[in-house]
Scaffold this motif. Structure first.
Motif, PDB file in Angstrom:
ATOM      1  N   ASN A 160       0.789  -1.173   0.007  1.00  0.00           N
ATOM      2  CA  ASN A 160       0.193   0.048   0.160  1.00  0.00           C
ATOM      3  C   ASN A 160       0.921   1.261  -0.231  1.00  0.00           C
ATOM      4  OD1 ASN A 160       0.755   0.101   2.901  1.00  0.00           O
ATOM      5  ND2 ASN A 160      -0.624  -1.206   3.333  1.00  0.00           N
ATOM      6  N   ILE A 161       0.210   2.326  -0.347  1.00  0.00           N
ATOM      7  CA  ILE A 161       1.174   3.613  -0.635  1.00  0.00           C
ATOM      8  C   ILE A 161       0.094   4.522   0.488  1.00  0.00           C
ATOM      9  CG2 ILE A 161       1.654   5.719  -2.060  1.00  0.00           C
ATOM     10  CD1 ILE A 161       1.958   3.680  -4.319  1.00  0.00           C
ATOM     11  N   LYS A 162       0.851   5.234   1.653  1.00  0.00           N
ATOM     12  CA  LYS A 162       0.153   6.287   2.318  1.00  0.00           C
ATOM     13  C   LYS A 162       0.821   7.537   2.038  1.00  0.00           C
ATOM     14  CE  LYS A 162       0.858   3.113   5.467  1.00  0.00           C
ATOM     15  NZ  LYS A 162       0.982   2.452   6.801  1.00  0.00           N
ATOM     16  N   ARG A 163      -0.072   8.229   1.973  1.00  0.00           N
ATOM     17  CA  ARG A 163       0.167  10.080   2.158  1.00  0.00           C
ATOM     18  C   ARG A 163       0.460  10.479   3.403  1.00  0.00           C
ATOM     19  NH1 ARG A 163      -1.950  12.013  -3.555  1.00  0.00           N
ATOM     20  NH2 ARG A 163      -2.333   9.888  -3.872  1.00  0.00           N
ATOM     21  N   THR A 164       1.274  10.976   4.098  1.00  0.00           N
ATOM     22  CA  THR A 164       1.296  11.614   5.227  1.00  0.00           C
ATOM     23  C   THR A 164       1.999  12.840   5.235  1.00  0.00           C
ATOM     24  OG1 THR A 164       3.190  10.267   5.990  1.00  0.00           O
ATOM     25  CG2 THR A 164       1.078   9.594   6.555  1.00  0.00           C
ATOM     26  N   ASN A 165       1.838  13.788   5.891  1.00  0.00           N
ATOM     27  CA  ASN A 165       2.317  15.209   5.721  1.00  0.00           C
ATOM     28  C   ASN A 165       3.603  15.254   5.022  1.00  0.00           C
ATOM     29  OD1 ASN A 165       3.542  14.092   7.866  1.00  0.00           O
ATOM     30  ND2 ASN A 165       3.018  15.653   9.346  1.00  0.00           N
ATOM     31  N   GLY A 166       3.430  15.638   3.708  1.00  0.00           N
ATOM     32  CA  GLY A 166       4.668  15.796   2.815  1.00  0.00           C
ATOM     33  C   GLY A 166       5.383  14.653   2.583  1.00  0.00           C
ATOM     34  N   SER A 167       5.096  13.458   2.770  1.00  0.00           N
ATOM     35  CA  SER A 167       5.905  12.335   2.481  1.00  0.00           C
ATOM     36  C   SER A 167       5.028  11.333   1.955  1.00  0.00           C
ATOM     37  CB  SER A 167       6.925  11.855   3.428  1.00  0.00           C
ATOM     38  OG  SER A 167       6.341  11.292   4.333  1.00  0.00           O
ATOM     39  N   LEU A 168       5.505  10.230   1.202  1.00  0.00           N
ATOM     40  CA  LEU A 168       4.979   9.276   0.718  1.00  0.00           C
ATOM     41  C   LEU A 168       5.268   8.091   1.627  1.00  0.00           C
ATOM     42  CD1 LEU A 168       4.752   8.716  -3.051  1.00  0.00           C
ATOM     43  CD2 LEU A 168       2.809   9.127  -1.297  1.00  0.00           C
ATOM     44  N   ALA A 169       4.616   7.096   2.325  1.00  0.00           N
ATOM     45  CA  ALA A 169       5.180   5.771   2.806  1.00  0.00           C
ATOM     46  C   ALA A 169       4.602   4.776   2.060  1.00  0.00           C
ATOM     47  CB  ALA A 169       4.409   5.760   4.202  1.00  0.00           C
ATOM     48  N   ILE A 170       5.704   4.048   1.338  1.00  0.00           N
ATOM     49  CA  ILE A 170       5.426   3.011   0.439  1.00  0.00           C
ATOM     50  C   ILE A 170       5.686   1.699   0.981  1.00  0.00           C
ATOM     51  CG2 ILE A 170       6.002   2.210  -1.888  1.00  0.00           C
ATOM     52  CD1 ILE A 170       7.526   4.975  -2.281  1.00  0.00           C
ATOM     53  N   ARG A 211       2.172  -0.707  -9.700  1.00  0.00           N
ATOM     54  CA  ARG A 211       1.137   0.315  -8.715  1.00  0.00           C
ATOM     55  C   ARG A 211       2.003   1.486  -8.431  1.00  0.00           C
ATOM     56  NH1 ARG A 211      -1.047   3.115  -6.380  1.00  0.00           N
ATOM     57  NH2 ARG A 211      -1.966   3.229  -4.160  1.00  0.00           N
ATOM     58  N   MET A 212       3.250   1.521  -8.343  1.00  0.00           N
ATOM     59  CA  MET A 212       4.009   2.756  -8.200  1.00  0.00           C
ATOM     60  C   MET A 212       3.892   3.770  -9.504  1.00  0.00           C
ATOM     61  SD  MET A 212       5.859   3.771  -5.702  1.00  0.00           S
ATOM     62  CE  MET A 212       5.654   5.545  -5.703  1.00  0.00           C
ATOM     63  N   MET A 213       3.811   2.978 -10.565  1.00  0.00           N
ATOM     64  CA  MET A 213       3.663   3.934 -11.728  1.00  0.00           C
ATOM     65  C   MET A 213       2.415   4.568 -11.651  1.00  0.00           C
ATOM     66  SD  MET A 213       4.954   1.476 -14.900  1.00  0.00           S
ATOM     67  CE  MET A 213       4.058   2.563 -16.088  1.00  0.00           C
ATOM     68  N   ALA A 214       1.388   4.149 -11.113  1.00  0.00           N
ATOM     69  CA  ALA A 214      -0.016   4.647 -11.091  1.00  0.00           C
ATOM     70  C   ALA A 214      -0.187   5.797 -10.120  1.00  0.00           C
ATOM     71  CB  ALA A 214      -0.992   3.496 -10.759  1.00  0.00           C
ATOM     72  N   ASP A 215       0.882   6.045  -9.201  1.00  0.00           N
ATOM     73  CA  ASP A 215       0.551   7.015  -8.192  1.00  0.00           C
ATOM     74  C   ASP A 215       1.379   8.341  -8.537  1.00  0.00           C
ATOM     75  OD1 ASP A 215       0.246   7.033  -4.776  1.00  0.00           O
ATOM     76  OD2 ASP A 215       1.470   8.704  -5.691  1.00  0.00           O
ATOM     77  N   HIS A 216       0.758   9.317  -8.799  1.00  0.00           N
ATOM     78  CA  HIS A 216       1.012  10.597  -9.485  1.00  0.00           C
ATOM     79  C   HIS A 216       1.833  11.486  -8.214  1.00  0.00           C
ATOM     80  CE1 HIS A 216      -0.708   9.601 -13.142  1.00  0.00           C
ATOM     81  NE2 HIS A 216      -2.015   9.204 -12.388  1.00  0.00           N
ATOM     82  N   THR A 217       1.813  11.205  -7.186  1.00  0.00           N
ATOM     83  CA  THR A 217       2.414  12.089  -6.401  1.00  0.00           C
ATOM     84  C   THR A 217       3.849  12.581  -6.458  1.00  0.00           C
ATOM     85  OG1 THR A 217       1.229  10.831  -4.566  1.00  0.00           O
ATOM     86  CG2 THR A 217       2.543  12.582  -3.542  1.00  0.00           C
TER      87      THR A 217
END
Lengths: 453, 159, 276
Positions: free
Chosen positions: C59-69, C77-83
């Motif tokens: 899973n990919i989680k977005r938390t204040n200013g960073s991504l937790a992959i 799945r990583m290619m589909a995340d535009h962050t």
């Protein structure tokens, strides 16, 4: 009537085997299986040149599923050469190594087991006692005094039986007088050309299944490109009548010349005879890359004598073909090479020596135009170099020297049905290159036009 | 070395596979179910000849332990239409456009093309090349394959 | 295959518990794209294997200013995340479609050069890795994760559970040069993160792969750039420094000599993209 006859010529015709391919119903060797089928894997040399002092199978025999091992002692006629069928000799390649190995990956002993995994594990437990010997990897080094000698007849080159029973260390062509022509030439253009080995990488790796039949014959399903070549060599190696073997093939998952050697069939067939059960021997991808024959490497020295008007009046070629450790198809490739090293050009004085040299590398063998393809690379690079040296257009240099019907080629063959000029004219048109009128009017069927006049 | 029973759906039918630890989906398909359209060109994930679809996504079946597909949907080339009269448009285009020569890469090529056209019915040439880049063909030079996928897309879009 | 047991734990806790029980004899796999080829070829014959695909780490989680992959997030799945577009691009440059459907972000950290290109982007983004065992948890900067060729700071009872990536504040570039356009090991891979203020380089991180025993930061090149005006001269000096400091090797893809030359070329090109 004419129209009816030409409904195939010039028309795309759907592949006879294409429907099976798109349905996934085509049966390749690997798709065949029998209930009691055994698997064969090979113990290989991990080093390029060594004396075999001992092989210890005791740990391998303990692996669950182990059935038997085979060494050279089990093979009726262990030493062979593939091209014996067209009179090339002597025999020089062991099916399984005897006292020495000559390349990294050479077959030493076969392990037969109930499953592929058990065979692999047993192979990993065979202990080899090898005494490493100095190896040679360069064709010219291999011919120098003091190089490790690889062949029982005491040289590192193939000996050709030449005309009048004279033995030669190379294939040669002598035509006209090159030395006199070099003296008369306005320019001498010299270069060395080197090619690298290339693996065919067929999508399907080399494989066969040998199955004993109730009537005493052996059916061998194989993806060889040369079915009867494989059958005949297998029969000779196993010293069985040809009719005892029934080879089934024709479906080849890519070959490109990489499946004309006879490597898997003799040993799998022997294992089937010994065990009375079907035996499969399929290369892994790593084996296909590392030990199956590659296109050989060629080193070619060219020296041409050229006149200011562009005519090549002399060509001297010295070639060293890297056969690797064994013959396979390289002696034949060298013969093809000398017939083609002058190229599709009329050169009145030609001198060619081509050596088939053994080194401690993976054997080279057939691959799409082998022997000729390296020559073409060298010849056409040389034509460009000549054009550059004398300051002439590269198209022009080729039209001036192109051979035409009736010319004598250096290996004493009269040119028939030449099309070089017409091909170049069409190629120029296709790439939008405007040729001078003189070359557009030239024809292969007569000698009008061009500087040869 | 206890074997396990793995349940999954194969070409629309529920199946049970008997698997020794770490046995690959490829081995189960070929050896247990005799679905040999899925090829075994390298067992390295390097050639794509073993490509099948798991939950509509292409994967290399030579690298996937069959236990990983428990409860999932697996589709192989045998799951496409299997008669000369009822070819899938991708199969028909591969046949008619000479996208097959030795045929060994064809099952993998057809399966990955199927996944592509289901996710992206009108792919650009660039997108087709990108989708097929892990599937090797040593015969055709790829051009007939790319053209066959373009042709299949046209047919599937009613063109 | 000599494998006697293949575990598919259903949670991280179960996974680290198995690690604690079996210790270093356990082979950990995720997508299997690194380990299975060796097992299929008989090069590796592990007795016990643990697969992480069901352990809840995809899973990919977005938390204040960073991504937790999560470690088993697939490259697809990583290619589909535009962050973070740099991560999308890095993922796209690995393998073909099927391999990206299997290969994971965590697993790619263990792919030895000239593979393992995802880490180059992670180095440029100053990523951290979370290492978890049954009784501990620690976070390491990626620069401290690698210790040598195919060796890491990971203890035998630890797993990589997550990769934390700050969302970049500056501009980024990614270039991979191989023998083919796609699905290829690298001759060299370059990733850059650059922060400019009034054309002065305020901060830069330059990741390189296939030119060292593991993915590295080109620290000498970074030092050349920091505080200088970002112009062609500075770019040339940085490219030169990167080519000097890297430790390329010879393999079937390219020679040491050629790789070093290409480091200069590709660092220059990557930086030039950011100057444009």
């Amino acid at each position: 009537m004419v129209q009816r006859m030409l409904n195939v010529v010039g028309q795309p015709v759907l592949r006879r085997d294409g429907m099976g391919h798109v349905l996934g119903k085509t049966t390749y060797v690997d798709d065949i299986t029998y209930p009691d089928m055994l698997h064969l894997k090979m113990v290989r040399s991990p080093i390029p040149h060594a004396r075999i002092k001992g092989i210890d199978f005791s740990e391998a025999e303990k692996v669950p599923g182990f059935v038997c091992y085979l060494t050279h002692k089990d093979i009726p006629k262990n030493v062979y050469t593939i091209l014996t069928l067209i009179g090339v000799g002597p025999d020089e390649e062991p099916v399984l190594a005897e006292d020495k190995v000559l390349y990294n990956g050479e077959q030493i002993a076969a392990i037969v087991a109930e499953t592929e995994e058990a065979a692999m594990e047993a192979v990993s437990r065979v202990k080899l006692d090898l005494e490493e010997l100095p190896a040679v990897f360069d064709v010219e080094e291999a011919l120098k005094a003091g190089a490790p000698i690889l062949k029982p007849w005491g040289t590192n080159y193939f000996i050709y039986d030449y005309e009048y029973g004279q033995q030669n260390m190379f294939r040669k062509v002598r035509f006209g007088d090159v030395d006199k022509a070099f003296d008369e030439a306005d320019f001498i253009v010299e270069e060395c050309y080197q090619t690298s080995p290339i693996e065919h990488v067929p999508s399907e790796t080399t494989a066969c299944i040998a199955k004993p039949e109730a009537d005493g014959r052996i059916t061998v399903h194989t993806n060889t490109q040369a079915l009867f070549f494989s059958l005949d060599n297998t029969a000779l190696i196993l010293q069985v009548p040809f009719q005892k073997l029934h080879f089934v093939g024709g479906t080849v998952g890519g070959g490109f010349g990489g499946k004309v050697d006879v490597i898997v069939e003799p040993i799998a067939t022997l294992a089937a005879i010994k065990t009375g059960r079907p035996v499969k021997y399929k290369f892994t991808r790593e084996e296909e890359m590392r030990v199956s024959s590659s296109r050989g490497a060629w080193r070619m020295y060219f020296k041409d004598g050229v006149m200011k008007d562009g005519r090549i009046i002399a060509r001297k070629v010295t070639t060293y073909a890297d056969s690797g450790a064994y013959n396979r198809h390289t002696p034949y490739a060298v013969t093809k090479h000398v017939a083609n090293a002058a190229g599709p050009y009329r050169i009145p004085n030609v001198w060619i020596d081509a050596h088939c040299v053994y080194t401690n590398r993976q054997p080279g063998s057939a691959m799409r135009g082998f022997g000729v393809t390296p020559a073409s690379f060298a010849i056409e690079s040389q034509m460009d170099l000549i054009a550059e040296t004398i300051g002439m257009d590269p198209w022009e240099i080729r039209f001036i020297n192109a051979y035409r019907d009736g010319d004598m080629k250096p290996h004493q063959k009269v040119v028939e049905d030449a099309t070089l000029i017409e091909v170049m004219q069409t190629a120029a048109e296709m790439v939008g290159h405007k040729l001078p009128e003189e070359y557009r009017k030239m024809s292969s069927s007569n000698r009008e036009g061009g500087n040869h006049g | 070395m206890a074997s396990k029973i793995v349940n999954f759906t194969l070409n629309g039918r529920p199946v049970e596979a008997m698997s020794k630890p770490l046995t690959t989906l490829q081995a189960i398909l070929r050896e247990q179910f005799k679905y040999t359209a899925t090829k075994s060109g390298c067992k390295q994930g390097g050639c794509g000849s073993c490509t099948v679809l798991v939950n509509d996504e292409p994967i290399m079946s030579c690298l996937l332990p069959v236990e990983n597909v428990e409860g999932q949907e697996v589709v192989t080339l045998e799951g496409l239409l299997q008669s000369e009269d009822g070819l899938h448009p991708i199969q028909a285009a591969f046949f008619e456009r000479f996208a097959v020569q030795c045929g060994y890469c064809s099952p993998g090529m057809i399966m990955i093309s199927k996944a592509l056209l289901e996710q992206n019915p009108q792919p650009s040439r660039e997108e087709i090349v990108d989708a097929l880049t892990g599937n090797f063909c040593r015969c055709t030079g790829y051009e007939p394959i790319i053209q066959a996928v373009e042709e299949a897309a046209r047919r599937m879009n009613g063109g | 295959m000599t494998t006697k047991e293949y575990f598919l734990p259903q949670s991280l806790d179960e996974a680290v518990g198995l690690l604690a029980d079996h210790g270093p004899s356990l082979l950990v796999i995720a997508g299997g794209t690194l380990a299975m080829p060796l097992i299929n070829e008989g090069v590796s014959m592990p007795e016990t294997v643990i697969g992480l695909q069901r352990a809840g780490l995809n899973n990919i989680k977005r938390t204040n200013g960073s991504l937790a992959i999560g470690a088993t997030t697939t490259l697809t799945r990583m290619m589909a995340d535009h962050t973070i577009p740099l991560l999308q691009e890095a993922a796209h440059h690995i393998g073909g479609w099927s391999i990206r459907n299997m290969g994971t972000v965590g697993g790619n950290l263990f792919a030895p050069p000239p593979s393992g290109d995802f880490a180059v982007a992670l180095l440029a983004l100053d990523a951290q890795v979370k290492l978890v065992s049954n009784n501990s948890q620690r976070v390491l900067p990626l620069t401290e994760f690698y210790t040598g060729f195919m060796t890491t700071a990971l203890q035998p009872n630890e797993l990589v559970s997550e990769i934390m990536v700050p969302v970049p504040k500056g501009k980024t570039a990614y270039l991979k040069y191989g023998r083919r356009h796609a699905n290829t090991p690298a001759i060299v891979t370059v990733a850059v993160h650059l922060i400019l203020e009034n054309r002065i380089v305020k901060d830069v991180r330059l990741g390189l792969n296939a030119v060292g025993p593991y993915p590295i930061r080109a620290e000498a090149a970074e030092r050349v750039l920091i505080g200088t005006t970002f112009d062609q001269e500075a770019i040339a000096a940085a490219a030169h420094a990167a080519a000097e400091e890297c430790q390329p090797f010879t393999d079937s893809i390219a020679t040491e000599w050629y790789r070093r030359r290409m480091v200069g070329v590709y660092v220059r090109r990557a930086l030039t993209q950011l100057a444009g």
